[in-house]
Write a protein that holds these residues in place. Sequence first.
Motif, mmCIF file in Angstrom:
data_model
loop_
_atom_site.group_PDB
_atom_site.id
_atom_site.type_symbol
_atom_site.label_atom_id
_atom_site.label_comp_id
_atom_site.label_asym_id
_atom_site.label_seq_id
_atom_site.Cartn_x
_atom_site.Cartn_y
_atom_site.Cartn_z
ATOM 1 N N VAL A 139 0.841 -1.198 0.000
ATOM 2 C CA VAL A 139 0.000 0.000 0.000
ATOM 3 C C VAL A 139 0.874 1.245 0.000
ATOM 4 C CG1 VAL A 139 -1.610 1.356 1.387
ATOM 5 C CG2 VAL A 139 -2.005 -1.094 1.073
ATOM 6 N N TYR A 140 1.887 1.265 0.847
ATOM 7 C CA TYR A 140 2.729 2.447 0.984
ATOM 8 C C TYR A 140 3.776 2.541 -0.121
ATOM 9 C CZ TYR A 140 0.346 3.366 5.281
ATOM 10 O OH TYR A 140 -0.641 3.661 6.186
ATOM 11 N N VAL A 141 4.261 1.404 -0.591
ATOM 12 C CA VAL A 141 5.212 1.432 -1.707
ATOM 13 C C VAL A 141 4.525 1.959 -2.960
ATOM 14 C CG1 VAL A 141 6.711 0.071 -3.192
ATOM 15 C CG2 VAL A 141 6.574 -0.470 -0.764
ATOM 16 N N LEU A 142 3.347 1.438 -3.270
ATOM 17 C CA LEU A 142 2.612 1.879 -4.461
ATOM 18 C C LEU A 142 2.276 3.368 -4.377
ATOM 19 C CD1 LEU A 142 0.195 -1.165 -4.881
ATOM 20 C CD2 LEU A 142 1.971 -0.471 -6.490
ATOM 21 N N THR A 143 1.877 3.809 -3.207
ATOM 22 C CA THR A 143 1.547 5.223 -3.050
ATOM 23 C C THR A 143 2.766 6.103 -3.284
ATOM 24 O OG1 THR A 143 -0.165 4.660 -1.439
ATOM 25 C CG2 THR A 143 0.585 6.938 -1.473
ATOM 26 N N THR A 144 3.906 5.694 -2.744
ATOM 27 C CA THR A 144 5.126 6.484 -2.904
ATOM 28 C C THR A 144 5.608 6.493 -4.345
ATOM 29 O OG1 THR A 144 5.759 5.897 -0.630
ATOM 30 C CG2 THR A 144 7.477 6.812 -2.043
ATOM 31 N N LEU A 145 5.468 5.372 -5.038
ATOM 32 C CA LEU A 145 5.928 5.288 -6.424
ATOM 33 C C LEU A 145 5.018 6.066 -7.379
ATOM 34 C CD1 LEU A 145 6.967 1.517 -6.717
ATOM 35 C CD2 LEU A 145 8.448 3.504 -6.365
ATOM 36 N N LEU A 146 3.741 6.111 -7.077
ATOM 37 C CA LEU A 146 2.786 6.744 -7.989
ATOM 38 C C LEU A 146 2.633 8.241 -7.758
ATOM 39 C CD1 LEU A 146 0.009 3.996 -8.004
ATOM 40 C CD2 LEU A 146 1.557 4.554 -9.867
ATOM 41 N N PHE A 147 2.998 8.698 -6.571
ATOM 42 C CA PHE A 147 2.817 10.109 -6.247
ATOM 43 C C PHE A 147 4.139 10.713 -5.776
ATOM 44 C CE2 PHE A 147 -1.220 8.041 -5.795
ATOM 45 C CZ PHE A 147 -2.131 8.939 -6.340
ATOM 46 N N THR A 148 4.585 11.763 -6.435
ATOM 47 C CA THR A 148 5.838 12.427 -6.073
ATOM 48 C C THR A 148 5.560 13.865 -5.638
ATOM 49 O OG1 THR A 148 6.202 13.111 -8.373
ATOM 50 C CG2 THR A 148 7.185 11.026 -7.675
ATOM 51 N N GLY A 149 6.404 14.374 -4.765
ATOM 52 C CA GLY A 149 6.213 15.730 -4.264
ATOM 53 C C GLY A 149 5.432 15.718 -2.962
ATOM 54 N N THR A 150 5.770 16.623 -2.055
ATOM 55 C CA THR A 150 5.145 16.658 -0.735
ATOM 56 C C THR A 150 3.630 16.818 -0.807
ATOM 57 O OG1 THR A 150 7.141 17.581 0.255
ATOM 58 C CG2 THR A 150 5.087 17.869 1.467
ATOM 59 N N ALA A 151 3.147 17.759 -1.634
ATOM 60 C CA ALA A 151 1.705 18.021 -1.691
ATOM 61 C C ALA A 151 0.941 16.828 -2.262
ATOM 62 C CB ALA A 151 1.434 19.270 -2.521
ATOM 63 N N ALA A 152 1.478 16.245 -3.363
ATOM 64 C CA ALA A 152 0.800 15.103 -3.988
ATOM 65 C C ALA A 152 0.790 13.901 -3.056
ATOM 66 C CB ALA A 152 1.485 14.747 -5.306
ATOM 67 N N ARG A 153 1.939 13.659 -2.432
ATOM 68 C CA ARG A 153 2.001 12.531 -1.509
ATOM 69 C C ARG A 153 1.156 12.798 -0.273
ATOM 70 N NH1 ARG A 153 8.350 11.024 -2.015
ATOM 71 N NH2 ARG A 153 8.173 9.615 -3.802
ATOM 72 N N ALA A 154 1.111 14.051 0.149
ATOM 73 C CA ALA A 154 0.290 14.379 1.312
ATOM 74 C C ALA A 154 -1.179 14.063 1.027
ATOM 75 C CB ALA A 154 0.455 15.850 1.680
ATOM 76 N N ARG A 155 -1.609 14.350 -0.193
ATOM 77 C CA ARG A 155 -2.998 14.055 -0.546
ATOM 78 C C ARG A 155 -3.249 12.548 -0.567
ATOM 79 N NH1 ARG A 155 -6.230 16.028 -6.027
ATOM 80 N NH2 ARG A 155 -8.262 15.192 -5.405
ATOM 81 N N ALA A 156 -2.303 11.807 -1.164
ATOM 82 C CA ALA A 156 -2.459 10.355 -1.247
ATOM 83 C C ALA A 156 -2.375 9.714 0.138
ATOM 84 C CB ALA A 156 -1.392 9.771 -2.170
ATOM 85 N N PHE A 157 -1.304 10.058 0.868
ATOM 86 C CA PHE A 157 -1.168 9.509 2.211
ATOM 87 C C PHE A 157 -2.288 10.011 3.115
ATOM 88 C CE2 PHE A 157 3.569 8.929 1.388
ATOM 89 C CZ PHE A 157 3.473 7.553 1.343
ATOM 90 N N GLY A 158 -2.770 11.232 2.852
ATOM 91 C CA GLY A 158 -3.864 11.771 3.648
ATOM 92 C C GLY A 158 -5.112 10.910 3.520
ATOM 93 N N ALA A 159 -5.407 10.478 2.284
ATOM 94 C CA ALA A 159 -6.577 9.617 2.074
ATOM 95 C C ALA A 159 -6.391 8.272 2.767
ATOM 96 C CB ALA A 159 -6.797 9.410 0.573
#
Length: 468
Positions: A124-144
């Motif tokens: 779950v976390y590997v896929l999220t990190t690979l698909l989303f780059t940048g603090t804001a984009a990752r914050a949105r993905a990890f936020g969800a």
Amino acid sequence: MTSTLPAPTVAARRVLIPLALAQFICSFAGSSMNVMINDMSRDLDTTVQGIQVAITVFLLVMAALMIPGGKLTDRWGRKRCLMGGLAVYGVGALLSAAAPGLGVLILGNSILEGVGTALLIPPVYVLTTLLFTGTAARARAFGAIMALGGIGAAAGPLIGGLLTTAISWRANFGFQVLVIIAILFLTRSLEDPRAPDPHAVFDTVGAVLSAVGLVLLVTGILAADNNTWLMLGLLLAGVAVLSGFFWWIRKRERTGRQPLLPTSLFRNRTSNLGLVTQNAQWLVLMGVSFTVGAYLQVVRHYSAIATGGVFTAATVGLLVSSLSAERLAKRRAQRTLIVAGFAVTVVGIVVLLLLVRAFSNVWAFTPGLLLIGLGIGLMLTPSVNVVQSAFPDSQQGEISGLSRSVSNLGSSLGTAIAGTILVSELTKNGYAAAMAALALIGVLGLVSALLLPRETPGTTRAAEPSKR
């Protein structure tokens, strides 16, 4: 070979739904049993301590196997680990629903669901990190993801209480099976952004040493109520085994062999501090959940539905702050959010302790739990983002496993520490002692957050090239 990961696509954003649901159901499983203590202990002919052991072992199995699970994502592939973990988890939930006694419940819930979670969460976390780059984009993905994870932990008592009162505590596990089936359906077309490497080395000795060390540490805490010498022996044995683990991985690196975890993961100051904050967050969240749940049922004799209803305030707080992760990441530094989160959480624990001691009304729990929910939700996403973003894409499988292991170790320690204090003095001052211990952990988390380096709001980490 050097590759550049694409920007998030519609398909990438769509995959967040099953990934977030996966985190939700695993967090839900760790807290929903807290409101079913009386019903389960009566039906399974066991005690409060027996249910505490089942909950703690589930969280401990996750923590002990999360590092090997993260490593296997490189060898087996992210999708295969995710699907396999979901299948094992589903079987465990079915077995738990039909459990005739505590032994079968531990096999299904604590062991199989724990193993399944250790396999499915790192992807779950590997896929999220690979698909989303940048603090804001990752914050949105990890936020969800973290929003649903936090809501799963906070709303677990409410949903579990509803199911237990309306049907049976066994329906709680049936609900988990239905969610697992939904996730399997939603991930059927998921594409792994990287091909698995079946020849990747897996450090079996390191995996065994890390797992055994963590098990001994938490078991030692659980033994505190029964035998002080046994507790000390287990804790010392755990420290010795974990010391042996670090010796082993250093030895493998010196001889040119790949260890379970590279020692470089432990030399990053920012990541280390972020891991401490993650551990403290989940320790406090699960510790409060177990303490309040057990206190309401055993001391105040609340029903499952009434106990679950008390946690609504924490759920609302978590939902509000977690879903604001993207907006907050653009305006405030991640360090600021983590510091503020711990400060609000500690204040919430103090308010909860003082009001509950002063007033017998159920509403006395609301202000404190609301503040705790707001505080935890405020810092869950930035803590994960700080750790994951501290390493290149090539190490995401390893750091994801370590990150989730540390978080789940916090969950198991929260239930073990708070539960041991509470159960040992349940009719005396156990509630106050457990909450005071959790407040102290929150303060330690706050100190760690203050030591994090400062950063600029909206800072974006450039995607580093991956080497394969």
